[in-house]
Write a protein that holds these residues in place. Sequence first.
Motif, short mmCIF file in Angstrom:
data_model
loop_
_atom_site.label_atom_id
_atom_site.label_comp_id
_atom_site.label_asym_id
_atom_site.label_seq_id
_atom_site.Cartn_x
_atom_site.Cartn_y
_atom_site.Cartn_z
N UNK A 1 -14.12 1.64 -5.11
CA UNK A 1 -15.25 2.37 -4.55
C UNK A 1 -16.27 2.63 -5.65
N UNK A 2 -17.56 2.37 -5.32
CA UNK A 2 -18.63 2.57 -6.29
C UNK A 2 -18.76 4.04 -6.63
N UNK A 3 -18.93 4.30 -7.90
CA UNK A 3 -19.15 5.66 -8.37
C UNK A 3 -20.32 6.31 -7.63
N UNK A 4 -20.09 7.57 -7.21
CA UNK A 4 -21.15 8.31 -6.53
C UNK A 4 -21.27 8.04 -5.06
N UNK A 5 -20.38 7.19 -4.50
CA UNK A 5 -20.39 6.92 -3.06
C UNK A 5 -19.05 7.34 -2.47
N UNK A 6 -18.93 7.36 -1.19
CA UNK A 6 -17.69 7.79 -0.52
C UNK A 6 -17.19 6.70 0.41
N UNK A 7 -15.86 6.57 0.43
CA UNK A 7 -15.25 5.62 1.36
C UNK A 7 -15.27 6.20 2.76
N UNK A 8 -14.93 5.40 3.72
CA UNK A 8 -14.74 5.91 5.08
C UNK A 8 -13.49 6.81 5.09
N UNK A 9 -13.51 7.87 5.88
CA UNK A 9 -12.37 8.78 5.97
C UNK A 9 -11.18 8.06 6.60
N UNK A 10 -9.99 8.37 6.07
CA UNK A 10 -8.76 7.77 6.60
C UNK A 10 -7.86 8.88 7.12
N UNK A 11 -7.19 8.69 8.27
CA UNK A 11 -6.39 9.77 8.88
C UNK A 11 -5.00 9.88 8.25
N UNK A 12 -4.51 11.14 8.16
CA UNK A 12 -3.14 11.43 7.76
C UNK A 12 -2.55 12.32 8.85
N UNK A 13 -1.43 11.90 9.43
CA UNK A 13 -0.82 12.63 10.55
C UNK A 13 0.35 13.46 10.05
N UNK A 14 0.35 14.73 10.45
CA UNK A 14 1.44 15.66 10.12
C UNK A 14 2.20 15.95 11.42
N UNK A 15 3.51 15.70 11.42
CA UNK A 15 4.32 15.85 12.64
C UNK A 15 5.45 16.83 12.39
N UNK A 16 5.67 17.75 13.33
CA UNK A 16 6.80 18.68 13.27
C UNK A 16 8.05 17.98 13.79
N UNK A 17 8.98 17.66 12.89
CA UNK A 17 10.22 16.99 13.27
C UNK A 17 11.41 17.94 13.28
N UNK A 18 11.14 19.26 13.11
CA UNK A 18 12.22 20.23 13.04
C UNK A 18 12.65 20.76 14.39
N UNK A 19 13.34 21.89 14.33
CA UNK A 19 13.88 22.48 15.56
C UNK A 19 13.18 23.78 15.92
N UNK A 20 12.19 24.18 15.17
CA UNK A 20 11.43 25.38 15.50
C UNK A 20 9.98 25.18 15.08
#
Length: 911
Positions: A612-631
């Motif tokens: 990525x070029x200095x001073x510019x921003x990439x496209x946003x990328x998603x991060x998924x958080x999932x509750x895999x517990x019991x509560x």
Amino acid sequence: MHVPGTRSALPRRATGTLALVLVAATIASTGGAARAADDRPVGGTPQLGQRLTSPATCAGGDQWLRDGEPVSGAISNSYTVTVPDLGHRLSVRETCTDGSGPFTSAATVVVTNTEPELPGIAAVPRTPVGTPALSGPNAQAGTVGDPTNPGFDLYVGQVAVGGQAPVDPAQLQVTAAVSTKGTRISPFGVQPAADAATVTGTGAVRSVSFKPTDPGNAHVVVTVTGTTGETASYTIDYYASRATTPTSRTLQMSSDASTAIAAGGGYFFVASDEDRPIRLYDGEVSGLPVATFSPGVNPNDPPGSTGEDDYESSARTGDSVFWLGSHGNSKKGEVATSRHVVYETTISGSGASATLTPAGRYGNLRRDLVAWDRANGDRYGFAAATAAGQHPDGPNRFNIEAAEFAPDGTTLHLGFRSPLVGGVAGGDALIVPVTNLQALTRGQAGTATFGEPIELDLDGQSIREIRRNAAGEYLILSADAAFSADPTVRHHPQQLWYWNGTAAMAPQRLTSEAPPNVEKCTSALGAWEGIGELPASLDPGAEVRLIMDQGYDCPYSAVLSGELYNTAFYEVTQQKDLPAVPLRRGRTDVVTLAGALGFGVDVAELDAFARQKQGTSSAARPVTVTNTGTKPLPIGAITVEDEDSVSAADFTVDGAACAHSTLAVDAACTLQVAFAPARGNATSTAALTVANSADGGVSTIPLTGTSTGVFTTSPAPVIDNARPQVGDRLTGSVAAWSPGASFAWEWLRDGAPIAGATAASYTTTAADTDTVISVRVSGTADGYESAQRTSTATEKVAAKIPSKVTQAAKAKVQVKALKGRKLQVSVRLSGTSLKPTVRNVKVRLTGAVRKSFIVTVKNGTATLRLGAAAKKAATKRVKVRVSVPASTVSSATTVYTAKKTMKKATVAVRK
């Protein structure tokens, strides 16, 4: 006298000091008319230490009185005179069973000591509510570093001169001194500190407190000095064990503490596997129990005697508390039926006021378990494991050590220390549900019924305790199924596990570490076996108090370089066998919960970001958080962290959809991450952190991106000829870029690339006529974004001028004196009338004027002013030497060239 299941109030001291029980007995009216004091005196001499007896006017109960007021606990037909009686008169009140009375004896004379005016000192009976006074030597124990170490209370008293009244206790001086016993190590150091053993109070009861600094043993001699200077002493045999942790506390009388039930407010009931009483303790204070209770009569006691209940587990549902024996054989392999019992008790009140009363019992649970296992094909080998000769510990033996109610509140989960599933080391732990427990203890059913067994993977360990909180969360305490005295056998640390009480969920092992046992004899015998009150929610950071069975430990062994310092009895005897009951101590300590604790989370990983070029921003990328517990899973702050203090700033996160929210079970949220490098030519390495209640408090995924730099200095190229003609060779040049770059060239005609013109030079062609020429460079460098810069365009390219003929010519030089002290130098080329312009013509004068000139001959002529130096030289001659460098001059068709020429002449200076 102790009535099972009853108690009275006991004042508590925050320091754990043993308190005087000031309980007045209540004498019920018998319905008969009260008489005046009986003329008959009590038997015996009213002197300190002497035994007095009741006149026995009638059959009934007796209450001893001091100056007419009931003496606490003195309700028998005899009474031994004690220090609080000095200076007072004693009598006894009889309550008759025939309805007559009550009768009160004549009062004695004033009680005195064996010698007139000799002070007295004696221990205050250390009597938890519901327990007779403790027997054994006057011993007390503490732990180095325990701020709640128990103390000792003593009565002091003296009869005043004349023998008719007690001395004001405030006039009695009481001091304590340490006396090391033989060669023992003193618990107060070689030079005891001033506060090693201190006495406080000014009344009849004085409190002695201790501050041990080392494990060891010494006598503490407490001396009372009377008003006449006479003294009396009382000796306390004091023992101290080594330091454990700041949160550790000791449970006197319960060295074999095996299970506990929370009573609220930090108090809990404790059952020992060596005796029958259930004791109530303040978990924050070391010392004696607040009260003791009987669970009832064991239906399996041997005829004419009391067997060993061998408590190992307990459970509560509503106000009912159940206490279970181990149901296993003795360590010698004996079939001890007194261990095969379940008591039901009813709890009332909470905290220090909590009480237990018997509510039922059942004595055939072991029989029912064996029959159930046989009916299911001897799946767990109960019959063989319970046979005579089989000891209870090991993967193929039989021993119940845990109990807790299932989520339905009526089924009891029995947790087995042994067997393990399969009867082999490393097998799963076993739970057998009892579905009709309360019907059994209340006589409403004659045989236990069982549910489907539950097998749990506890890393090869078995269950020592199970506890459930009000939210339905379970905490399991596990340990190796069997202990081996063989030092070559490795013992694994005990573990804590989170569970939801159902077979569908595998227990989650926590990362909590139980405090170590440091009071052992020669090997790690003590084990954590009980769990106190659970927090409302099992979350990371919550604290739970554990209870340790230390019956086989030797806490008072003085250790030097890892070896026993000596072989004194109290140093090598397991404390369950010590004759001094207060020295038999269990231990509690706090463990901080850490780990998943029912929470589960999955955070999707991210691949490395593209360059990525200095001073510019990439496209946003998603991060998924999932509750895999019991509560439900609480999500906290979402941040980016680094180790170099700069990389985190190169990533941007939009966590609004997740941060500070709570995810339902199986729910998910998505946050956005972008790479926006502020630095050039750098690799950024950081971590996205999602605070939550799983994964040790935070989930972390790596973030990586590499940036390309931007040239900080990148000047445009320059063309050496701004007015080119067709056929001219144009050359481009470019100043250095920062950082240094490699260049690619491209020539442009009216802004469009010229095919094939990719060198630093370019020769114009007829196609360039009337167009402007420019040149463009593309700069590249490793790790930097390439850049292009274009020169200023030339003027329009002109048509080609015809070529000229070159002809040699000779330069002719003349020198002429002019008026005004001037000289004229002229240069002519032979064969042409062109007058050349020649630079750097050197003229040297000697003779009357000495001077040198470098002049430019313009259009063939140059005039030299001799100046002030020639005023006196008028009419005089000077020598002139003229050097003309090589020169050229052009006409429209010819280029004339002349070689270097020199001319000497002599002229007169003119005025």
